[in-house]
Scaffold this active site. Structure first.
Site, PDB file in Angstrom:
ATOM      1  N   CYS A 275       0.815  -1.220   0.000  1.00 22.00           N
ATOM      2  CA  CYS A 275       0.000   0.000   0.000  1.00 22.00           C
ATOM      3  C   CYS A 275       0.850   1.273   0.000  1.00 22.00           C
ATOM      4  O   CYS A 275       0.314   2.362  -0.141  1.00 22.00           O
ATOM      5  CB  CYS A 275      -0.917   0.016   1.216  1.00 22.00           C
ATOM      6  SG  CYS A 275       0.014   0.037   2.756  1.00 22.00           S
TER       7      CYS A 275
ATOM      8  N   CYS B 172      -1.154  -4.888   6.761  1.00 19.32           N
ATOM      9  CA  CYS B 172      -0.911  -3.692   7.579  1.00 19.32           C
ATOM     10  C   CYS B 172      -0.321  -4.105   8.925  1.00 19.32           C
ATOM     11  O   CYS B 172       0.545  -3.420   9.488  1.00 19.32           O
ATOM     12  CB  CYS B 172      -2.205  -2.934   7.819  1.00 19.32           C
ATOM     13  SG  CYS B 172      -3.264  -2.843   6.383  1.00 19.32           S
TER      14      CYS B 172
HETATM   15 FE1  FES Z   1      -1.432   0.660   4.266  1.00 17.88          FE
HETATM   16 FE2  FES Z   1      -2.981  -0.498   6.022  1.00 17.88          FE
HETATM   17  S1  FES Z   1      -3.498   0.038   3.991  1.00 17.88           S
HETATM   18  S2  FES Z   1      -0.933   0.097   6.274  1.00 17.88           S
END
Ligand code: FES
Length: 206
Positions: free
Chosen positions: A34, A105
């Site tokens: 992400c 995450c």
């Molecule tokens: Fe990036 Fe959770 S979506 S740390």
């Protein structure tokens, strides 16, 4: 997305947020999945190797902040050897569960803690700086989570082969053609491996 009350509590009022002056060890890790980032700093008692203080800063989502909060609580008062054993699964359990698509995450926060511990060990001659080899690739593959079940692709035996020769990482995956996460997983593997200067090319077959 359904979060447990505990995740929400830690997200709204995270523990151990901030920076430590003159830390004994620190690490920053980014998520290839992400693009978010986490930093951890700690003070370690040189006699007992107990983590006496630990703080984190997160530029991630609610799951990441909640995991940073819970694992720093868990690590405080533990020796570095004990703290190394804290896993994302334990963190997720402590948080009364995380949605499967948010497992990466949690992995990011735990990886940052491990990296900070490694930083301490290297600085105190307790461990060598890791040399790149095939095991490094397998360790990276263990960070790639299959979203549907929230397990990594190595545990799920989706990796048939992982090798490294003359700058080329070769990964053979067992993922059905109709699997909707197929391309995402391949992309995530690339992002994990391309951060290593030793790897010139990533070849994925599936
Ligand atoms: Fe990036 Fe959770 S979506 S740390």
């Amino acid at each position: 997305m359904q979060y447990s009350q505990k995740v929400l509590d830690h997200f709204m009022k995270p523990h151990n947020v901030g920076k430590i002056e003159n830390p004994d060890a620190e690490a920053t890790e980014g998520s290839p999945a992400c693009g978010d980032q986490v930093s951890i700093q700690m003070k370690v008692n040189p006699e007992t190797q107990v983590i006496e203080d630990i703080k984190f800063q997160s530029y991630g989502c609610a799951s990441n902040i909640a995991t940073g909060s819970i694992i720093t609580d868990m690590a405080k008062g533990k020796t570095i050897i004990e703290a190394k054993e804290i896993s994302w699964k334990q963190a997720a359990e402590e948080l009364d569960g995380l949605p499967p698509v948010k497992i990466h995450c949690s992995v990011l926060a735990v990886d940052t803690l491990r990296k900070a511990i490694k930083d301490y060990e290297v600085k105190h001659n307790l461990a060598e700086v890791e040399k790149f080899n095939k095991d490094t690739i397998v360790e990276e593959l263990k960070k790639v989570i299959y979203p549907q079940v929230g397990e990594d692709i190595v545990t799920l035996k989706m990796v048939k082969y992982a090798g490294f020769e003359e700058g080329v990482a070769v990964i053979d995956l067992e993922i059905p053609k109709f699997d909707k996460y197929r391309e995402n997983i391949a992309e995530e593997i690339r992002e994990h491996l391309e951060q290593y200067k030793e790897i010139k090319e990533v070849k994925i077959t599936m």
